[in-house]
Design a protein around this motif. Structure first.
Motif, mmCIF file in Angstrom:
data_model
loop_
_atom_site.group_PDB
_atom_site.id
_atom_site.type_symbol
_atom_site.label_atom_id
_atom_site.label_comp_id
_atom_site.label_asym_id
_atom_site.label_seq_id
_atom_site.Cartn_x
_atom_site.Cartn_y
_atom_site.Cartn_z
ATOM 1 N N ALA A 180 14.224 31.162 -4.114
ATOM 2 C CA ALA A 180 14.984 30.333 -5.088
ATOM 3 C C ALA A 180 15.810 29.367 -4.320
ATOM 4 C CB ALA A 180 15.937 30.946 -5.923
ATOM 5 N N ALA A 181 16.160 28.122 -4.784
ATOM 6 C CA ALA A 181 16.970 27.098 -4.241
ATOM 7 C C ALA A 181 17.980 26.806 -4.906
ATOM 8 C CB ALA A 181 15.954 25.922 -3.851
ATOM 9 N N ASP A 182 19.037 27.010 -4.652
ATOM 10 C CA ASP A 182 20.286 26.417 -5.282
ATOM 11 C C ASP A 182 21.106 25.683 -4.517
ATOM 12 O OD1 ASP A 182 19.606 28.839 -6.662
ATOM 13 O OD2 ASP A 182 21.188 30.020 -6.248
ATOM 14 N N LYS A 183 21.725 24.672 -5.165
ATOM 15 C CA LYS A 183 22.684 23.731 -4.729
ATOM 16 C C LYS A 183 23.964 23.753 -5.074
ATOM 17 C CE LYS A 183 20.159 20.328 -6.463
ATOM 18 N NZ LYS A 183 19.677 18.960 -6.767
ATOM 19 N N PHE A 184 24.997 23.652 -4.069
ATOM 20 C CA PHE A 184 26.522 23.699 -4.320
ATOM 21 C C PHE A 184 27.036 22.601 -3.756
ATOM 22 C CE2 PHE A 184 26.254 26.353 -0.413
ATOM 23 C CZ PHE A 184 26.942 25.778 0.271
ATOM 24 N N HIS A 185 28.012 22.186 -4.562
ATOM 25 C CA HIS A 185 29.178 20.995 -4.478
ATOM 26 C C HIS A 185 30.394 21.388 -4.658
ATOM 27 C CE1 HIS A 185 30.728 17.019 -4.830
ATOM 28 N NE2 HIS A 185 29.582 16.538 -4.127
ATOM 29 N N ILE A 186 31.258 21.460 -3.729
ATOM 30 C CA ILE A 186 32.501 21.945 -3.990
ATOM 31 C C ILE A 186 33.649 20.569 -3.771
ATOM 32 C CG2 ILE A 186 34.314 23.474 -3.386
ATOM 33 C CD1 ILE A 186 32.008 25.118 -2.142
ATOM 34 N N THR A 187 34.232 20.214 -4.584
ATOM 35 C CA THR A 187 35.454 19.087 -4.375
ATOM 36 C C THR A 187 36.674 19.568 -4.383
ATOM 37 O OG1 THR A 187 33.847 17.747 -5.895
ATOM 38 C CG2 THR A 187 36.153 17.060 -5.314
ATOM 39 N N LEU A 188 37.424 19.498 -3.081
ATOM 40 C CA LEU A 188 38.775 19.820 -3.105
ATOM 41 C C LEU A 188 39.804 18.796 -3.255
ATOM 42 C CD1 LEU A 188 37.991 21.774 0.114
ATOM 43 C CD2 LEU A 188 38.385 23.056 -1.956
ATOM 44 N N ARG A 189 40.695 18.974 -3.740
ATOM 45 C CA ARG A 189 41.662 17.753 -4.205
ATOM 46 C C ARG A 189 43.192 18.370 -3.942
ATOM 47 N NH1 ARG A 189 37.915 17.403 -8.617
ATOM 48 N NH2 ARG A 189 36.813 15.378 -8.428
ATOM 49 N N MET A 250 34.929 17.113 0.323
ATOM 50 C CA MET A 250 33.774 17.818 -0.359
ATOM 51 C C MET A 250 33.089 18.538 0.670
ATOM 52 S SD MET A 250 30.097 17.390 -0.511
ATOM 53 C CE MET A 250 29.623 15.898 -0.292
ATOM 54 N N VAL A 251 32.456 19.585 0.148
ATOM 55 C CA VAL A 251 31.611 20.728 0.861
ATOM 56 C C VAL A 251 30.390 20.745 0.099
ATOM 57 C CG1 VAL A 251 31.574 22.976 1.924
ATOM 58 C CG2 VAL A 251 33.585 21.765 2.148
ATOM 59 N N ALA A 252 29.169 20.606 0.776
ATOM 60 C CA ALA A 252 28.211 21.008 -0.141
ATOM 61 C C ALA A 252 27.066 21.663 0.920
ATOM 62 C CB ALA A 252 27.606 19.638 -0.511
ATOM 63 N N GLY A 253 25.987 22.165 0.287
ATOM 64 C CA GLY A 253 25.086 22.964 0.851
ATOM 65 C C GLY A 253 23.926 23.694 -0.172
ATOM 66 N N ALA A 285 40.130 23.093 -6.780
ATOM 67 C CA ALA A 285 38.634 23.191 -6.105
ATOM 68 C C ALA A 285 37.960 23.154 -7.496
ATOM 69 C CB ALA A 285 38.215 24.333 -5.201
ATOM 70 N N GLU A 286 36.804 22.233 -7.495
ATOM 71 C CA GLU A 286 35.832 22.419 -8.209
ATOM 72 C C GLU A 286 34.372 22.597 -7.766
ATOM 73 O OE1 GLU A 286 33.646 19.103 -11.512
ATOM 74 O OE2 GLU A 286 35.772 18.665 -10.644
ATOM 75 N N LEU A 287 33.896 23.495 -8.495
ATOM 76 C CA LEU A 287 32.643 24.049 -7.845
ATOM 77 C C LEU A 287 31.445 23.760 -8.902
ATOM 78 C CD1 LEU A 287 30.429 25.580 -6.131
ATOM 79 C CD2 LEU A 287 31.101 27.508 -7.301
ATOM 80 N N ASP A 288 30.412 22.756 -8.493
ATOM 81 C CA ASP A 288 29.074 22.450 -9.240
ATOM 82 C C ASP A 288 28.008 23.515 -8.454
ATOM 83 O OD1 ASP A 288 27.089 21.634 -10.535
ATOM 84 O OD2 ASP A 288 27.361 19.591 -9.754
#
Length: 385
Positions: A180-189, A250-253, A285-288
């Motif tokens: 399974a392939a999940d993507k995450f994108h975290i925005t820190l403000r 931003m942190v993603a993976g 922090a916002e997680l997508d």
């Protein structure tokens, strides 16, 4: 009997033509037209525009209501080719670096062979040419466009070339074969400011650094030791000047799993860690989190049948473990029983892997793939007394 040897040279030429004219997901207009024209020339019923640019060829023979689907993907990758081949991509930044041109050629060859000699078939074969496999969910688009309602499949199979296996070797396994392939994108403000007075800021870069470290503990400390899982941070962005603490980072993976329970636990733990980062560093922090491809899970009976059938075509082996890479044929296997099969294409020492700018599909395995498609169809649709 069809002279398969006579089909091979034209198929190689067709493969090279598609390779020279690659098209990205949902933009495979020329490729789809080439496929549709070849299917019509073989005398098959043809349906276009399914899920965008998808094409389905239909072969009916006999009186049985049994059906089987055979799928090939047809999109290219956004990569510059560096092979130097005479039929190299003519389009900058677009390249058949995953062998989908070869998949199309093998399935078209099988369609041509069965149309010329449908003996041993009692039922319907659906030849499915899918767009947008490379991260855009083309299989899901075809399904949502009524693929299996319009073209029922009691079983569905897909072949994918595999450079890590010797050319002509065929492998699959029961259960999970791709992740399974999940993507995450975290925005820190936070509150940015001058780097000389950090006490007046909420340092998003320091928060991001701590977040990356903590995310990398999840697999080691929160997933069962027996679980196959991967979490990789692949992007960190923030800041633009040496003397400014940025107000946003931003942190993603990506996360790869084979078990939905493990997948759930990783996402749950990620959210808990992010909540701790918010409290510890006084940032928001916002997680997508996007579960964009499920694991590719082979039906047990279909996989066992595929191994038995493969042994009549070439060298067959049971794959010892799944691959952490993903495949959107997983959507089709959620909807219908079937199996995903690897076809070895490796030649020489250290052949270029998939998605490498020096990769090219090995034309020497076209015949094996063509014959495997034929054998799968004839096995499932064999006349019954």
């Amino acid at each position: 009997m069809t002279d398969i040897a006579a089909l091979l040279a034209p198929l190689v030429a067709l493969r090279h033509d598609i390779h020279a004219h690659p098209e990205l997901g949902f933009a495979e207009h020329r490729t789809a037209r080439v496929i549709a024209d070849a299917l019509r020339a073989a005398g098959l019923e043809v349906h276009e525009g399914i899920g965008g640019t998808g094409v389905v060829g239909v072969l009916h023979h006999g009186s049985s209501s049994r059906t089987v689907g055979l799928r090939a993907d047809m999109d290219a990758l956004p990569i510059d080719e560096k092979t130097g081949l005479p039929y190299a991509s003519r389009h900058e930044g677009c390249f058949h670096g995953c062998g989908h041109d070869g998949h199309v050629a093998m399935l078209l060859g099988a369609a041509q062979a069965l149309a010329a000699d449908p003996s041993g078939i009692d039922g319907t074969v659906h030849f499915i040419f899918q767009p947008a496999e490379e991260g855009q969910g083309g299989a899901r688009a075809m399904i949502e466009d009524g693929l299996f309602e319009r073209f029922p499949c009691d079983r569905v199979y897909a072949l994918h070339n595999w450079p890590a296996l010797p050319a002509g070797t065929i492998a699959t396994r029961v259960g999970a074969i791709m992740g399974a392939a999940d993507k995450f994108h975290i925005t820190l403000r936070g509150r940015g400011g001058h780097a000389a007075v950090p006490h007046d800021t909420n340092d998003t870069l320091l928060a991001a650094a701590s977040l990356v470290q903590q995310l990398n503990t999840i697999i080691a400390r929160n997933a069962p030791a027996s679980a196959n899982a991967v979490l990789s941070v692949t992007q960190i962005h923030g800041g633009h000047a040496h003397n400014v603490i940025p107000g946003e980072a931003m942190v993603a993976g990506t996360v790869r799993t084979f078990d939905p329970a493990v997948q759930d636990r990783i996402e749950e733990r990620m959210r808990q860690i992010i909540a701790g980062i918010e409290a510890g560093f006084e940032v928001s922090a916002e997680l997508d989190y996007d579960r964009y491809y499920p694991a590719t899970i082979n039906d047990a009976d279909a996989a066992e049948d595929a191994l038995t059938i493969a042994a009549t075509v070439g060298t067959a082996q049971r794959a010892p473990e799944p691959a952490a890479t993903s495949e959107d044929f997983s959507f089709m296997l959620q909807a219908r029983p079937g199996a995903y099969i690897w076809l070895g294409q490796g030649a020489g020492e250290n052949p270029p892997p998939l998605h490498n700018p020096h990769y090219d599909f090995n034309d020497a395995v076209l015949e094996t793939g063509l014959r495997l498609h034929l054998a799968l169809a004839r096995h499932w649709l064999a006349p019954q007394e």
